[in-house]
Scaffold this motif. Structure first.
Motif, PDB file in Angstrom:
ATOM      1  N   GLY A  63       0.813  -1.211   0.000  1.00 16.51           N
ATOM      2  CA  GLY A  63       0.000   0.000   0.000  1.00 16.51           C
ATOM      3  C   GLY A  63       0.847   1.262   0.000  1.00 16.51           C
ATOM      4  N   LEU A  64       0.308   2.315   0.587  1.00 19.98           N
ATOM      5  CA  LEU A  64       1.014   3.595   0.700  1.00 19.98           C
ATOM      6  C   LEU A  64       0.882   4.123   2.123  1.00 19.98           C
ATOM      7  CD1 LEU A  64       0.100   5.713  -2.485  1.00 19.98           C
ATOM      8  CD2 LEU A  64       2.391   5.023  -1.759  1.00 19.98           C
ATOM      9  N   LEU A  65       1.975   4.560   2.691  1.00 11.82           N
ATOM     10  CA  LEU A  65       1.987   5.139   4.037  1.00 11.82           C
ATOM     11  C   LEU A  65       1.370   4.182   5.054  1.00 11.82           C
ATOM     12  CD1 LEU A  65       0.802   8.797   3.186  1.00 11.82           C
ATOM     13  CD2 LEU A  65       3.123   7.824   3.082  1.00 11.82           C
ATOM     14  N   GLY A  66       1.553   2.880   4.832  1.00 13.00           N
ATOM     15  CA  GLY A  66       1.015   1.877   5.733  1.00 13.00           C
ATOM     16  C   GLY A  66      -0.469   1.635   5.594  1.00 13.00           C
ATOM     17  N   LYS A  67      -1.090   2.191   4.544  1.00 10.04           N
ATOM     18  CA  LYS A  67      -2.520   2.034   4.317  1.00 10.04           C
ATOM     19  C   LYS A  67      -2.776   1.354   2.981  1.00 10.04           C
ATOM     20  CE  LYS A  67      -3.743   6.299   6.829  1.00 10.04           C
ATOM     21  NZ  LYS A  67      -4.471   7.583   6.735  1.00 10.04           N
ATOM     22  N   LYS A  68      -3.894   0.646   2.913  1.00 11.80           N
ATOM     23  CA  LYS A  68      -4.326   0.063   1.655  1.00 11.80           C
ATOM     24  C   LYS A  68      -5.011   1.129   0.799  1.00 11.80           C
ATOM     25  CE  LYS A  68      -3.139  -4.275   2.246  1.00 11.80           C
ATOM     26  NZ  LYS A  68      -2.146  -4.932   1.356  1.00 11.80           N
ATOM     27  N   LEU A  69      -4.900   0.991  -0.523  1.00 16.02           N
ATOM     28  CA  LEU A  69      -5.620   1.867  -1.440  1.00 16.02           C
ATOM     29  C   LEU A  69      -7.001   1.282  -1.705  1.00 16.02           C
ATOM     30  CD1 LEU A  69      -2.841   2.721  -4.070  1.00 16.02           C
ATOM     31  CD2 LEU A  69      -3.348   3.832  -1.891  1.00 16.02           C
ATOM     32  N   GLU A  70      -8.006   2.142  -1.700  1.00 14.50           N
ATOM     33  CA  GLU A  70      -9.385   1.719  -1.927  1.00 14.50           C
ATOM     34  C   GLU A  70      -9.932   2.412  -3.171  1.00 14.50           C
ATOM     35  OE1 GLU A  70     -13.819   2.288   0.076  1.00 14.50           O
ATOM     36  OE2 GLU A  70     -12.031   2.761   1.253  1.00 14.50           O
ATOM     37  N   PRO A  71     -10.229   1.664  -4.249  1.00 16.02           N
ATOM     38  CA  PRO A  71     -10.779   2.307  -5.446  1.00 16.02           C
ATOM     39  C   PRO A  71     -12.237   2.706  -5.247  1.00 16.02           C
ATOM     40  CG  PRO A  71     -10.699  -0.069  -5.747  1.00 16.02           C
ATOM     41  CD  PRO A  71     -10.059   0.215  -4.414  1.00 16.02           C
ATOM     42  N   VAL A  72     -12.593   3.873  -5.770  1.00 20.45           N
ATOM     43  CA  VAL A  72     -13.992   4.310  -5.801  1.00 20.45           C
ATOM     44  C   VAL A  72     -14.316   4.582  -7.265  1.00 20.45           C
ATOM     45  CG1 VAL A  72     -15.705   5.947  -4.962  1.00 20.45           C
ATOM     46  CG2 VAL A  72     -13.736   5.364  -3.518  1.00 20.45           C
ATOM     47  N   VAL A  73     -15.047   3.665  -7.887  1.00 17.65           N
ATOM     48  CA  VAL A  73     -15.328   3.715  -9.318  1.00 17.65           C
ATOM     49  C   VAL A  73     -16.711   4.310  -9.567  1.00 17.65           C
ATOM     50  CG1 VAL A  73     -15.552   2.356 -11.439  1.00 17.65           C
ATOM     51  CG2 VAL A  73     -13.867   1.690  -9.701  1.00 17.65           C
ATOM     52  N   VAL A 326       3.583  10.844  -2.950  1.00 20.57           N
ATOM     53  CA  VAL A 326       2.941  10.629  -1.648  1.00 20.57           C
ATOM     54  C   VAL A 326       3.947  10.071  -0.647  1.00 20.57           C
ATOM     55  CG1 VAL A 326       1.238   9.218  -0.413  1.00 20.57           C
ATOM     56  CG2 VAL A 326       0.602  10.374  -2.542  1.00 20.57           C
ATOM     57  N   GLU A 327       4.724   9.100  -1.088  1.00 17.70           N
ATOM     58  CA  GLU A 327       5.746   8.529  -0.205  1.00 17.70           C
ATOM     59  C   GLU A 327       6.801   9.576   0.157  1.00 17.70           C
ATOM     60  OE1 GLU A 327       7.091   5.248  -2.545  1.00 17.70           O
ATOM     61  OE2 GLU A 327       5.675   3.830  -1.636  1.00 17.70           O
ATOM     62  N   LYS A 328       7.112  10.435  -0.783  1.00 19.97           N
ATOM     63  CA  LYS A 328       8.131  11.466  -0.574  1.00 19.97           C
ATOM     64  C   LYS A 328       7.737  12.452   0.525  1.00 19.97           C
ATOM     65  CE  LYS A 328      10.535  15.146  -3.158  1.00 19.97           C
ATOM     66  NZ  LYS A 328      10.636  15.801  -4.509  1.00 19.97           N
ATOM     67  N   VAL A 329       6.462  12.890   0.516  1.00 24.50           N
ATOM     68  CA  VAL A 329       6.018  13.901   1.496  1.00 24.50           C
ATOM     69  C   VAL A 329       5.299  13.288   2.693  1.00 24.50           C
ATOM     70  CG1 VAL A 329       5.924  15.797  -0.147  1.00 24.50           C
ATOM     71  CG2 VAL A 329       3.923  14.327   0.127  1.00 24.50           C
ATOM     72  N   GLY A 330       5.006  11.981   2.630  1.00 23.27           N
ATOM     73  CA  GLY A 330       4.384  11.307   3.763  1.00 23.27           C
ATOM     74  C   GLY A 330       2.942  11.684   4.016  1.00 23.27           C
ATOM     75  N   ASP A 333      -2.073  14.928   1.156  1.00 22.56           N
ATOM     76  CA  ASP A 333      -2.511  16.316   1.053  1.00 22.56           C
ATOM     77  C   ASP A 333      -2.214  16.864  -0.342  1.00 22.56           C
ATOM     78  OD1 ASP A 333      -3.233  19.039   2.379  1.00 22.56           O
ATOM     79  OD2 ASP A 333      -1.293  19.391   1.413  1.00 22.56           O
ATOM     80  N   VAL A 334      -3.230  17.409  -0.992  1.00 26.15           N
ATOM     81  CA  VAL A 334      -3.124  17.813  -2.394  1.00 26.15           C
ATOM     82  C   VAL A 334      -2.019  18.840  -2.621  1.00 26.15           C
ATOM     83  CG1 VAL A 334      -4.317  19.062  -4.245  1.00 26.15           C
ATOM     84  CG2 VAL A 334      -5.471  17.213  -3.030  1.00 26.15           C
ATOM     85  N   ASP A 335      -1.950  19.867  -1.780  1.00 26.32           N
ATOM     86  CA  ASP A 335      -0.951  20.913  -1.987  1.00 26.32           C
ATOM     87  C   ASP A 335       0.469  20.372  -1.845  1.00 26.32           C
ATOM     88  OD1 ASP A 335      -2.894  22.870  -2.452  1.00 26.32           O
ATOM     89  OD2 ASP A 335      -3.077  23.335  -0.317  1.00 26.32           O
ATOM     90  N   ALA A 336       0.666  19.496  -0.881  1.00 22.23           N
ATOM     91  CA  ALA A 336       1.994  18.910  -0.677  1.00 22.23           C
ATOM     92  C   ALA A 336       2.370  17.982  -1.825  1.00 22.23           C
ATOM     93  CB  ALA A 336       2.036  18.148   0.649  1.00 22.23           C
ATOM     94  N   VAL A 337       1.409  17.160  -2.245  1.00 22.15           N
ATOM     95  CA  VAL A 337       1.677  16.213  -3.335  1.00 22.15           C
ATOM     96  C   VAL A 337       1.912  16.957  -4.648  1.00 22.15           C
ATOM     97  CG1 VAL A 337       0.691  14.348  -4.733  1.00 22.15           C
ATOM     98  CG2 VAL A 337       0.438  14.318  -2.250  1.00 22.15           C
ATOM     99  N   GLU A 338       1.157  18.018  -4.885  1.00 21.53           N
ATOM    100  CA  GLU A 338       1.308  18.790  -6.127  1.00 21.53           C
ATOM    101  C   GLU A 338       2.738  19.295  -6.292  1.00 21.53           C
ATOM    102  OE1 GLU A 338       1.933  22.273  -8.395  1.00 21.53           O
ATOM    103  OE2 GLU A 338       1.456  22.555  -6.276  1.00 21.53           O
ATOM    104  N   GLN A 339       3.308  19.849  -5.243  1.00 23.30           N
ATOM    105  CA  GLN A 339       4.678  20.353  -5.336  1.00 23.30           C
ATOM    106  C   GLN A 339       5.699  19.210  -5.401  1.00 23.30           C
ATOM    107  OE1 GLN A 339       6.100  23.816  -5.518  1.00 23.30           O
ATOM    108  NE2 GLN A 339       4.088  23.682  -6.465  1.00 23.30           N
ATOM    109  N   ALA A 340       5.407  18.129  -4.679  1.00 22.28           N
ATOM    110  CA  ALA A 340       6.323  16.983  -4.687  1.00 22.28           C
ATOM    111  C   ALA A 340       6.355  16.285  -6.036  1.00 22.28           C
ATOM    112  CB  ALA A 340       5.917  15.981  -3.596  1.00 22.28           C
TER     113      ALA A 340
END
Length: 427
Positions: A63-73, A326-330, A333-340
């Motif tokens: 997963g990511l950050l110790g969490k599973k990803l959950e798809p919402v289709v 996401v892994e890079k910034v931990g 959060d959209v603003d953090a991920v956008e810059q990362a």
């Protein structure tokens, strides 16, 4: 006794709700916004499955950050206003952390105000017309300088085309792309009488008259080529009619921007052999990364006959980059991920490296492929290196001075290099 039973039951219900909330909070929700019905389902259903495959692989890897990803289709059903409604549902109700979706530019344009209002994050995996830049969107498909312009150069320089048919579906992507191409052709000395432009509705099926006009236009003694921005299931009767009227690739070659392996899997390809498509990836490309991707796809979809295509690669690259950021910034959060995201590099499927640039566009190779009888493409031309996607065309007066740069100190989508001012997030 009744009161005690009521209190006990209420406690159980409350405990259950807390547990459900805890489970929900312990996943990272990934929105999947692709048409599973309607005229665009022929192309978009595969991208839904691609995202699900990427989520499954990520979950198997921890997963990511110790969490599973959950798809919402969700299914916006090739209905452009419904894309906006489903986006609001994904962000406001489902609280997704990211959205992978859209195919047509009109669907993306419908989604854009909602994404920006609610500060969501959209990864858009299909070639588009440019003339847009949003802080909330990463454009992993081709910009015109990564597909349309190189395709015209190939037809002009290698095929010798001097007369041009610009045929498209009637919406923003074909109209804007053809506006750019018309300006580019005229800058190259092509006269008005040597450019024919035609638009048809989504799902158009009666091509006899239009193909007859194309045939007549191409009989003037000049090498004629068709540049096709026809989208969705309208491609099937279009190509069938080319075959019916005996138009071969030697006579009038067609280069398509929205026809790939998935669309060809539903065609009788014999009459189409030699016609062309311009993309940044073909299944036939030889690389270790591509071999692994194809094998993973066929295993996931449980069908050895299923093919891969360019928007699938763009989805793959976008997903890998998002996970890395996401892994890079931990955080998601959209603003953090956008810059990362800016500067993130991952392997592409053609044996090179995809880099996300400050304008939210990728560096991509450009490939031109020739249709084969088996529905695959033989690469007949490619750029020697990757090309950085350009959000704003150099060939339109309204945008030739604009750049997109989402890093400080510029941090805007349409910075005018002449006035040194930014006029806002996007047009």
């Amino acid at each position: 006794m009744k009161l005690k039973k009521f209190i006990a039951a209420s406690s159980i219900i409350a405990s259950s709700m807390v547990a459900q909330f805890a489970i929900a909070a312990d996943t990272i929700k990934v929105g999947v916004l692709h048409s599973l019905s309607g005229t665009m389902a022929i192309s978009e259903t595969t991208l839904k499955d691609t995202v699900l495959m990427m989520i499954e692989e990520q979950n198997k890897a921890g997963g990511l950050l110790g969490k599973k990803l959950e798809p919402v289709v969700v299914d916006p059903a090739s209905n452009w206003p419904l894309f906006a409604e489903k986006t609001r549902e994904l962000l406001a109700k489902e609280k997704v952390d990211v959205i992978f979706g859209c195919w047509t530019s009109v669907s993306r344009k419908s989604v854009l105000p909602v994404i920006e209002e609610l500060n969501g994050l959209l990864f858009y995996p299909v070639q588009y017309e440019g003339e847009e830049s949003s802080k909330n969107v990463f454009y992993t498909g081709a910009a015109p300088n990564q597909q349309a312009i190189p395709a015209v150069d190939y037809l002009m320089n290698d095929i010798g085309a001097t007369r041009w048919v610009l045929a498209g579906t009637d919406y923003v992507y074909p109209r804007t792309t053809n506006k750019i191409l018309e300006a580019y052709l005229k800058a190259k000395g092509v006269k008005d009488e040597d450019i024919m432009i035609n638009y048809t509705p989504f799902g158009h099926s009666d091509w006899q008259g239009i193909v007859s006009d194309i045939k007549k236009f191409g009989s003037a003694g000049k090498k004629t080529a068709v540049v096709s921005t026809i989208n969705g299931d309208a491609n099937i009767p279009f190509y069938k009619e080319l075959g019916n009227q005996g138009i071969s690739a030697e006579d009038i070659p067609v280069v398509a921007f929205s026809v790939g392996e998935e669309e060809l899997s539903g065609f009788d390809t014999k009459p189409l052999v030699g016609h062309l498509a311009a993309w940044n990836y073909f299944q036939s490309v030889e690389s270790d990364e591509n071999d692994e991707f194809i094998a993973a796809w066929k295993k996931f979809i449980k069908d050895d006959k299923r093919v891969t295509n360019d928007p699938m690669e763009a989805t793959y690259i976008g997903f890998k980059m998002w996970a890395k950021a996401v892994e890079k910034v931990g955080t998601t959060d959209v603003d953090a991920v956008e810059q990362a995201m800016i500067g993130v590099a991952v392997p592409n499927l053609t044996g090179g490296t995809a880099v996300m640039n400050a304008n939210h566009h990728l560096s991509k190779p450009v490939l031109i492929g020739e249709i084969q009888e088996d529905g695959q493409f033989e690469v007949v031309w490619e750029t020697p290196d990757t090309v950085i996607g350009d959000a704003w065309s150099d060939f339109l007066p309204s945008s030739k001075n604009l750049i997109s740069d989402w890093t400080p100190p510029v941090s805007c989508g349409n910075f005018d290099v002449k006035t040194a001012k930014c006029s806002g997030q996007n047009f």
